[in-house]
Design a protein around this motif. Structure first.
Motif: not given
Length: 276
Positions: A77, A119-120, A160, A163
């Motif tokens: 990201y 994402d995280k 990460d 998602k």
């Protein structure tokens, strides 16, 4: 078999590993593939995160039967030039006839290239051992997991996770920390096998990383104390020397036994050999 290893790391990370006497991730990958290969490999390595002109003039991307993508300390990201270069390279390789294996960052890059979102992980860092990874029915029947236990542990280090699934992909394995611990997809003439963990990491290499990142492991409470962390380092060193590990340590055979630990990569290499 011609194999292309794509080093996901920038120069700073590789230099940090070397400065404390640890092999880089691409060197570790290279060594493990050569050990596991059923026949001689011709391996080339490229470094798209290090420089813009990363493809040497003597390398043709059409000449490889397999592509292995390493881990990295980068975060998708952030979308910096070294990251964008890798995503574009992934798109290019997927447009050709390739069989690609990605570990951790490799999974994230290839998934992003075909529309996935990374994402995280809200659960934070998953480090050293990814526990109780469970194969679903698709995983149990997939060639990557031939002879793998249904539930296993694996070496890992990631903040990460995926998602949103990439297009036309199939989840193969999950655990409590990350719902997507492994997936596969086909794109045009290419096929991708990816895992969120690191089947290429050896126990000895992992101890070097633990020593280097000891402070992070303690701050993130992966280990409750320095003594507990040091005990795990010693267990992994004992495994690397083929010493018997007490059942009290609660270390799964999937970490201890080499023939289980490296199966995903061994099965991938067999698949490559049988495909050409």
């Amino acid at each position: 078999i011609n194999i292309l290893i794509i080093d996901g790391n920038d120069q700073k990370n590789s230099d940090t590993l070397r400065s404390v006497g640890i092999k880089t991730q691409f060197e570790e990958y290279n060594d493990v593939l050569n050990i596991l290969a059923p026949s001689k490999l011709n391996i080339q390595v490229i470094h798209p995160a290090v420089k813009k002109d990363f493809l040497p003039s003597n390398i043709n991307l059409d000449d490889f039967q397999g592509v292995a993508w390493t881990g990295s300390t980068l975060n998708i990201y952030d979308q910096t030039p070294p990251i964008i270069r890798q995503i574009e390279l992934a798109k290019l390789l997927l447009s050709k006839k390739n069989k690609i294996f990605g570990s951790c960052w490799g999974l994230q890059v290839l998934s992003t290239a075909v529309g996935g979102i990374v994402d995280k992980n809200t659960k934070g860092l998953e480090a050293v051992i990814s526990k109780n990874i469970k194969l679903n029915n698709k995983g149990l029947s997939h060639q990557m997991y031939l002879n793998k236990p249904k539930i296993f542990d694996a070496f890992c280090w990631h903040y990460d996770e995926i998602k949103s699934l990439p297009n036309n992909s199939t989840i193969l394995a999950s655990n409590d920390h990350s719902f997507i611990q492994a997936l596969t997809f086909k794109k045009d003439r290419s096929e991708f096998w990816g895992v969120q963990y690191h089947p290429e990491f050896s126990p000895k290499w992992m101890t070097g990383l633990m020593k280097l990142r000891k402070q992070v492991l303690l701050e993130r409470k992966i280990y409750k104390s320095e003594d507990e962390l040091n005990q795990m380092i010693q267990v992994l060193l004992d495994i690397s020397k083929s010493k018997k590990i007490s059942s009290e340590k609660k270390i799964k055979d999937s970490i201890i036994e080499r023939n289980i630990h490296y199966l995903e990569l061994k099965n991938w290499l067999k698949y490559l050999e049988n495909s050409f």
